[in-house]
Design an enzyme around this catalytic site. Structure first.
Site, PDB file in Angstrom:
ATOM      1  N   LYS A  88       2.941  -7.603 -13.381  1.00 61.39           N
ATOM      2  CA  LYS A  88       2.664  -7.872 -11.966  1.00 61.39           C
ATOM      3  C   LYS A  88       2.689  -9.403 -11.878  1.00 61.39           C
ATOM      4  O   LYS A  88       1.686 -10.081 -12.143  1.00 61.39           O
ATOM      5  CB  LYS A  88       1.272  -7.314 -11.579  1.00 61.39           C
ATOM      6  CG  LYS A  88       0.846  -7.641 -10.170  1.00 61.39           C
ATOM      7  CD  LYS A  88       1.391  -6.648  -9.151  1.00 61.39           C
ATOM      8  CE  LYS A  88       1.053  -7.079  -7.725  1.00 61.39           C
ATOM      9  NZ  LYS A  88       1.504  -6.101  -6.724  1.00 61.39           N
ATOM     10  N   GLY A 105       3.891  -6.883  -2.307  1.00 67.05           N
ATOM     11  CA  GLY A 105       4.168  -6.467  -0.917  1.00 67.05           C
ATOM     12  C   GLY A 105       5.587  -5.936  -0.811  1.00 67.05           C
ATOM     13  O   GLY A 105       5.948  -4.963  -1.463  1.00 67.05           O
ATOM     14  N   GLU A 164       6.227  -4.809 -11.174  1.00 67.11           N
ATOM     15  CA  GLU A 164       5.825  -4.448  -9.809  1.00 67.11           C
ATOM     16  C   GLU A 164       5.907  -5.680  -8.926  1.00 67.11           C
ATOM     17  O   GLU A 164       5.301  -6.726  -9.228  1.00 67.11           O
ATOM     18  CB  GLU A 164       4.383  -3.902  -9.772  1.00 67.11           C
ATOM     19  CG  GLU A 164       4.001  -3.544  -8.336  1.00 67.11           C
ATOM     20  CD  GLU A 164       2.531  -3.217  -8.116  1.00 67.11           C
ATOM     21  OE1 GLU A 164       1.804  -2.927  -9.080  1.00 67.11           O
ATOM     22  OE2 GLU A 164       2.125  -3.243  -6.925  1.00 67.11           O
ATOM     23  N   LYS A 215       3.466   1.252  -4.866  1.00 64.64           N
ATOM     24  CA  LYS A 215       4.268   0.561  -5.895  1.00 64.64           C
ATOM     25  C   LYS A 215       3.606   0.648  -7.268  1.00 64.64           C
ATOM     26  O   LYS A 215       4.255   0.921  -8.267  1.00 64.64           O
ATOM     27  CB  LYS A 215       4.457  -0.936  -5.545  1.00 64.64           C
ATOM     28  CG  LYS A 215       5.311  -1.201  -4.336  1.00 64.64           C
ATOM     29  CD  LYS A 215       5.509  -2.689  -4.096  1.00 64.64           C
ATOM     30  CE  LYS A 215       4.231  -3.446  -3.834  1.00 64.64           C
ATOM     31  NZ  LYS A 215       3.570  -3.083  -2.576  1.00 64.64           N
ATOM     32  N   THR A 216       2.292   0.407  -7.303  1.00 67.40           N
ATOM     33  CA  THR A 216       1.599   0.420  -8.592  1.00 67.40           C
ATOM     34  C   THR A 216       1.634   1.819  -9.195  1.00 67.40           C
ATOM     35  O   THR A 216       1.921   1.993 -10.384  1.00 67.40           O
ATOM     36  CB  THR A 216       0.122  -0.027  -8.421  1.00 67.40           C
ATOM     37  OG1 THR A 216       0.104  -1.275  -7.733  1.00 67.40           O
ATOM     38  CG2 THR A 216      -0.564  -0.174  -9.763  1.00 67.40           C
ATOM     39  N   GLY A 219       0.781  -1.240   0.000  1.00 63.38           N
ATOM     40  CA  GLY A 219       0.000   0.000   0.000  1.00 63.38           C
ATOM     41  C   GLY A 219       0.810   1.286   0.000  1.00 63.38           C
ATOM     42  O   GLY A 219       0.269   2.364   0.233  1.00 63.38           O
TER      43      GLY A 219
HETATM   44  N1  LIG Z   1       1.172   9.946  -4.935  1.00 58.70           N
HETATM   45  C1  LIG Z   1      -0.081   9.543  -4.656  1.00 58.70           C
HETATM   46  N2  LIG Z   1      -1.077  10.451  -4.547  1.00 58.70           N
HETATM   47  C2  LIG Z   1      -2.338  10.065  -4.250  1.00 58.70           C
HETATM   48  N3  LIG Z   1      -2.723   8.806  -4.025  1.00 58.70           N
HETATM   49  C3  LIG Z   1      -1.776   7.836  -4.124  1.00 58.70           C
HETATM   50  C4  LIG Z   1      -0.418   8.158  -4.450  1.00 58.70           C
HETATM   51  N4  LIG Z   1       0.284   7.005  -4.470  1.00 58.70           N
HETATM   52  C5  LIG Z   1      -0.584   6.017  -4.181  1.00 58.70           C
HETATM   53  N5  LIG Z   1      -1.821   6.504  -3.970  1.00 58.70           N
HETATM   54  C6  LIG Z   1      -3.028   5.728  -3.570  1.00 58.70           C
HETATM   55  O1  LIG Z   1      -2.642   4.922  -2.444  1.00 58.70           O
HETATM   56  C7  LIG Z   1      -3.186   3.615  -2.567  1.00 58.70           C
HETATM   57  C8  LIG Z   1      -2.051   2.580  -2.542  1.00 58.70           C
HETATM   58  O2  LIG Z   1      -1.236   2.754  -3.697  1.00 58.70           O
HETATM   59  P1  LIG Z   1      -0.766   1.518  -4.564  1.00 58.70           P
HETATM   60  O3  LIG Z   1      -1.937   0.663  -4.936  1.00 58.70           O
HETATM   61  O4  LIG Z   1       0.064   2.042  -5.686  1.00 58.70           O
HETATM   62  O5  LIG Z   1       0.142   0.738  -3.499  1.00 58.70           O
HETATM   63  P2  LIG Z   1       0.900  -0.652  -3.702  1.00 58.70           P
HETATM   64  O6  LIG Z   1       2.181  -0.555  -2.948  1.00 58.70           O
HETATM   65  O7  LIG Z   1       0.993  -0.979  -5.129  1.00 58.70           O
HETATM   66  O8  LIG Z   1      -0.091  -1.667  -2.980  1.00 58.70           O
HETATM   67  P3  LIG Z   1      -0.091  -3.277  -3.110  1.00 58.70           P
HETATM   68  O9  LIG Z   1       0.937  -3.772  -2.147  1.00 58.70           O
HETATM   69  O10 LIG Z   1      -1.496  -3.609  -2.704  1.00 58.70           O
HETATM   70  O11 LIG Z   1       0.210  -3.649  -4.531  1.00 58.70           O
HETATM   71  C9  LIG Z   1      -3.988   3.573  -3.860  1.00 58.70           C
HETATM   72  O12 LIG Z   1      -5.342   3.782  -3.580  1.00 58.70           O
HETATM   73  C10 LIG Z   1      -3.458   4.734  -4.661  1.00 58.70           C
HETATM   74  O13 LIG Z   1      -4.429   5.220  -5.512  1.00 58.70           O
HETATM   75 MG   LIG Z   2       0.156  -2.592  -6.187  1.00 60.21          MG
END
Ligand SMILES: Nc1ncnc2c1ncn2[C@@H]1O[C@H](COP(=O)(O)OP(=O)(O)OP(=O)(O)O)[C@@H](O)[C@H]1O
Ligand SMILES: [Mg+2]
Length: 234
Positions: A38, A119, A116, A16-17, A13
């Site tokens: 992914k 976790g 990507e 990363k995405t 969270g």
């Molecule tokens: N710079 C940003 N500004 C606003 N919202 C963001 C930003 N970066 C991430 N988010 C929001 O935070 C949340 C988590 O981001 P993201 O899904 O990219 O995390 P992740 O590390 O890929 O999670 P996972 O481990 O589930 O794959 C998402 O809802 C995303 O839209």
């Molecule tokens: Mg992700």
């Protein structure tokens, strides 16, 4: 030039995405043919009898990829939990061969592949493999995404130490969703001796779940030096 990058994080969270998507789009804007991946996705949604990974959908959309879902996200699991647990809960086994095959195909097809991770680096994929092993097998350097929360110094430094212990190359750290004070960023830089590539603020209208990327691509293309991660040093 590097053949790609593996985007990992201090945890789940952290963005990363969002960061992987922005990197892929910025590299595409540089004129390269980019692929996204992914490798293992848990929390996949069942749509019309098919499991769909939200992360893969977001990554594909931001670069307008028409690669097949089975290449971009070759292993999709429904429960939104760690992959090994999602697999055992649903009675399936993770076919890692699918991941290597899809990765090979994507690297053949594209100039650069943005992968990507799942976790963080020590998430188990099966009995023999952690996410770190996957990055090693793919022979990709890391970008470590971290964000602004209490505990981030510890998680980020642990991630760097583990990456080093596994002989993974680290391109740098991205601090995502930076609030106001960046004191902790300097601490991470000081104690890790890893460059902070970029600090990214909270950007309105970004939502992975809704496949909305706000104006993060414009943000990246405007003020970010992407060549740092494309260039192969040494
Ligand atoms: N710079 C940003 N500004 C606003 N919202 C963001 C930003 N970066 C991430 N988010 C929001 O935070 C949340 C988590 O981001 P993201 O899904 O990219 O995390 P992740 O590390 O890929 O999670 P996972 O481990 O589930 O794959 C998402 O809802 C995303 O839209
Ligand atoms: Mg992700």
């Amino acid at each position: 030039m590097e053949k790609g990058i593996f985007v990992t994080g201090s945890g789940t969270g952290v963005g990363k995405t969002v960061i992987a998507g922005a990197i892929a789009a910025a590299i595409k804007a540089h004129g390269l043919d980019v692929g996204v991946m992914k490798p293992v996705a848990s929390g996949a949604k069942e749509i019309d009898g098919k499991l769909v990974s939200e992360d893969a959908v977001y990554l594909k959309k931001i670069i307008e990829s028409d690669d097949d879902d089975d290449l971009v996200a070759p292993v999709r699991l429904k429960p939104p939990i760690a992959p090994t647990m999602a697999a055992s809960t649903t009675g399936v086994s993770i076919d890692i061969g699918k991941v290597w095959k899809a990765y090979k195909e994507l690297t053949n097809r594209h100039d650069f592949v943005v992968v990507e991770g799942i976790g963080g680096l020590m998430v188990p994929i099966d009995d023999t493999l952690f996410v770190a092993d996957m990055a090693r097998e793919m022979d990709l350097p890391l970008v470590i995404v971290s964000s602004d929360y209490l505990g981030t110094i510890n998680h980020t430094l642990l991630t760097v130490e583990y990456a080093r212990s596994r002989n993974l190359r680290i391109k740098g750290i991205v601090i995502n969703m930076l609030k106001s004070s960046d004191g902790f960023v300097r601490e991470i830089e000081k104690y890790s001796s890893v460059p902070i590539l970029w600090t990214i603020p909270y950007i309105e209208n970004i939502c992975v779940e809704k496949c909305a990327h706000g104006d993060i691509v414009e943000y990246f293309c405007g003020g970010i030096n992407i060549s740092k991660i494309m260039r192969k040093e040494g």
